[in-house]
Design an enzyme around this catalytic site. Sequence first.
Site, mmCIF file in Angstrom:
data_model
loop_
_atom_site.group_PDB
_atom_site.id
_atom_site.type_symbol
_atom_site.label_atom_id
_atom_site.label_comp_id
_atom_site.label_asym_id
_atom_site.label_seq_id
_atom_site.Cartn_x
_atom_site.Cartn_y
_atom_site.Cartn_z
ATOM 1 C CD GLU A 57 -66.037 57.633 -12.103
ATOM 2 O OE1 GLU A 57 -66.105 56.454 -11.722
ATOM 3 O OE2 GLU A 57 -66.964 58.455 -11.949
ATOM 4 C CD GLU A 112 -77.005 52.995 -22.464
ATOM 5 O OE1 GLU A 112 -76.994 51.917 -23.068
ATOM 6 O OE2 GLU A 112 -76.295 53.209 -21.448
#
Length: 392
Positions: A228, A362
């Site tokens: 992905e 993050e």
Amino acid sequence: MSTDLDARIQALLDEHDPKTTEPREFLGAQYDAGLAWVHLPLGFGGLDLPRTAQDRVNAKLAAAGAPVGGTPKNYIGMGMAAPTIAAFGTDEQKRKFLRPLFTGEQIYCQLFSEPGAGSDLAAAATRAVRDGDEWIVNGQKVWTSQAQHASMAILVARTDPAVPKHVGLTYFLIDMTQPGIEVRPLRQITGEAEFNEVFLTDARVPDANRLGPEGGGWRVATTTLNNERVAIGAGSRAPREGGHIGKVAKAWRNEPAMRDPAMHDELMRLWVEAEVLRLAGERLRQQAATGQPGPEGAGMKVAFARVAQEISGFEIELNGEAGLRYDDWTMRRPEVVDLIGRGPGYRYLRARGNSIEGGTSEILRNTISERVLGLPGEHRVDKDVAWKDLNR
């Protein structure tokens, strides 16, 4: 090898002229000829050839006007489900699922994220309970692209709550058309609803649709996530000054009144960053062609999100007051995201999601630091605690 491959491509085109053959029929013939994914074994859409040979196949078929495998709606199936099925599926599963995925007969979505398990996917709470040769699934998934079109889904569900969270997950291929699956649209900041939330109530999935071992879902899901991230950060080839940076550079050249020295310097910086990202993406695609993509895709995805957001912000400034206009609040369900064909306001708003979808920036920085750079991992107090005993 190239002579035999060219002959096979030409035979496909001679027997199934793309100009007169229905797209699904052509793609079925392409799969049967072993030209869908040439690196896969014979009988599964491949020819046991190096992955790099697929570029030759795609170029020749595109020049002949052939349809693209999977159809535009099935980017999740092609970019995420197919490589995962190829890596972990049994021969029977490959025979059952790969061909209809490639022809677009089956459209896929991804049932991974949940309201309480987005960045921490391993905390997923959707339960799958064994019932003979089937599993009964209950739970809620969120941020699901293409769920409104999907006939199939890749699903991560918890099958054992009494073990640590990464260990108790199992990966399934589930029928989205059955009773007990409800799809609701999620409206975004752009006004559109690309995404959905999906509710599963006593939905059933055969154990024959389990991909990988029971309790081994995290490893299987990692393969999906790596693919992905490559698909988002480096999924398509673009020419130099293609994509969003090309749109901005064209506006700069065509509208001299927009220019000032400070903006010129910023445009040059963004142009260079976009070009570096393009070349890095090409390198990553070549690396992925030798095997399954690794955690390096996380770096491309983080860089793509940052550059896309910086370019969209620069475009707003470049257009002045006109850049602040955005009146396209129509509630739509777009099949594909069209960044280039829309205005600066849309591009700016849509780019906010780039650092969230496909893994937050993050969390991906953690992946880069630990799995690419080999730095010490964060202290994880829940690593050896049974999922049922975690605070949620």
